[in-house]
Design an enzyme around this catalytic site. Structure first.
Site, PDB file in Angstrom:
ATOM      1  N   GLY A 153       0.817  -1.202   0.000  1.00  0.00           N
ATOM      2  CA  GLY A 153       0.000   0.000   0.000  1.00  0.00           C
ATOM      3  C   GLY A 153       0.855   1.256   0.000  1.00  0.00           C
ATOM      4  O   GLY A 153       2.057   1.222   0.264  1.00  0.00           O
ATOM      5  N   CYS A 154       0.213   2.378  -0.290  1.00  0.00           N
ATOM      6  CA  CYS A 154       0.947   3.640  -0.392  1.00  0.00           C
ATOM      7  C   CYS A 154       1.449   4.120   0.973  1.00  0.00           C
ATOM      8  O   CYS A 154       2.641   4.406   1.138  1.00  0.00           O
ATOM      9  CB  CYS A 154       0.078   4.699  -1.055  1.00  0.00           C
ATOM     10  SG  CYS A 154      -1.583   4.877  -0.348  1.00  0.00           S
ATOM     11  N   TYR A 155       0.557   4.188   1.958  1.00  0.00           N
ATOM     12  CA  TYR A 155       1.003   4.584   3.298  1.00  0.00           C
ATOM     13  C   TYR A 155       2.055   3.620   3.852  1.00  0.00           C
ATOM     14  O   TYR A 155       3.073   4.062   4.404  1.00  0.00           O
ATOM     15  CB  TYR A 155      -0.185   4.647   4.258  1.00  0.00           C
ATOM     16  CG  TYR A 155      -1.046   5.890   4.171  1.00  0.00           C
ATOM     17  CD1 TYR A 155      -0.500   7.161   4.344  1.00  0.00           C
ATOM     18  CD2 TYR A 155      -2.415   5.786   3.961  1.00  0.00           C
ATOM     19  CE1 TYR A 155      -1.292   8.293   4.290  1.00  0.00           C
ATOM     20  CE2 TYR A 155      -3.223   6.917   3.903  1.00  0.00           C
ATOM     21  CZ  TYR A 155      -2.664   8.169   4.069  1.00  0.00           C
ATOM     22  OH  TYR A 155      -3.461   9.294   4.020  1.00  0.00           O
TER      23      TYR A 155
END
Length: 350
Positions: A153-155
């Site tokens: 994921g991005c985070y």
């Protein structure tokens, strides 16, 4: 493979992650995009929804049919909402395709945890175990030669790259972690909602999913793996009125006496062979604009001797390093190609 090029299909081509894959793959010397796929817009030229692709990608969107995809492609990127890939990926793998999944459906190894945080039925335990978690700078060796990768994921990408070297070295206390993360609105996807409505987000700054974001168990899973003990974190996400970018600001208690220069040296050594992670000099902290449009993750540090705490600031472009760029980086590693192939874009500045 045709003409020494890998045939690639993209499921979810009408989302931001999918269209970013198209942009980046146009520059990849070993890739041919043979199919762009959307369950909602089959038969429509992709340039109808994305006019910036006019005369660049002259393709109609295909429907989601695993047998037809297998006829046209060797590898599939699934850039779908959570819950969709869990149903589609087993059929794609059964058809003999390689798969890189951007959805999040296969990141968590615990199916019960997936159902708790994502609110969808979990994929089979066999597939959850089969999926290799592709955080390239940490687990790059593990994705080489496999046929199924779960893209982080991005985070988690910004957060984990900012924390893992310090945790691995034992320099910070994993039990003390507080993560304050901020994202541009493209992270919410292309669908319309009140949260991302211009009048709601413009000149505004708001927290959301406090203590409930689905990326929390992903971060905890990897940090627990690295530290060798269970790790829980306090993780708060915020939406800021910009299109691209993530800044993850992390706080941890030191387990010893260390300076900023110590951390700079530690991280530069850890990432010395990973060109997409750039460590700032002492007293220089990264900004989201400095990685916009690129596959870089930039990291800076501050040590507070008064509180005995470390602050780590990590920034990425959420659509590139946080999604499409890292997926292509994983593709390169999977295929045994140069890791940076097709990704050497200079950040867009200003």
């Amino acid at each position: 493979m045709t003409d020494n090029k890998l045939r690639v299909a993209i499921v979810g081509s009408t989302g931001y992650g999918g269209v970013e894959l198209i942009r980046l793959l146009q520059a990849h010397p070993y890739i041919e995009i043979t199919s762009v796929i959307s369950s909602s817009s089959s038969g429509v030229p992709i340039s109808d929804g994305f006019p910036h692709l006019t005369n660049i990608v002259a393709k109609n969107l295909d429907g989601v049919n695993p047998a037809e995809i297998a006829q046209a492609a060797d590898l599939v990127f699934t850039a779908t909402p959570s819950g969709v890939s869990a149903k589609l990926v087993p059929e794609l793998l059964a058809a003999g395709l390689k798969v890189i999944d951007l959805s999040g459906d296969f990141r968590l190894k615990d199916g019960a945890a997936y159902e708790q945080w994502y609110k969808h039925p979990a994929p089979s335990s066999e597939l959850l175990e089969k999926a290799v978690y592709g955080l390239c700078e940490v687990f790059g060796d593990e994705v080489k030669g496999v046929d199924f990768i779960s893209n982080p994921g991005c985070y988690p990408t910004a957060t984990l790259l900012g924390l893992i070297p310090a945790i691995n070295a034992g320099w910070i206390d994993p039990a003390s972690l507080i993560i304050d993360a901020k994202s541009g609105v493209s992270g919410a996807g292309r669908g319309t909602s009140l949260m991302t409505h211009f009048a709601e987000i413009n000149e505004n700054f708001k927290a959301y999913k406090v203590n409930k974001h689905q990326h929390i168990p992903e971060i905890e899973q990897v940090l627990s793996q690295v530290s060798g003990e269970p790790v829980t974190v306090t993780f708060t996400t915020h939406l800021v009125p910009m299109t691209r970018g993530i800044m993850s600001t992390m706080y941890a208690t030191l387990k010893g006496s260390y300076t900023e220069e110590d951390f700079i040296g530690l991280y530069r050594e850890y990432y010395k062979d990973r060109s997409f992670v750039r460590i700032r000099d002492n007293g220089v902290w990264p900004a989201t604009k400095e990685v916009s449009g690129s596959n870089y993750c930039d990291i800076g540090f501050a040590v507070d001797a008064r509180t005995n705490r470390l602050t780590v600031i990590s920034v990425i472009d959420n659509v590139v390093k946080g999604a499409a760029g890292q997926a292509i980086q994983n593709l390169n590693l999977m295929m045994g190609w140069e890791e940076s192939l097709g990704l050497t874009f200079t950040p867009v500045y200003p």
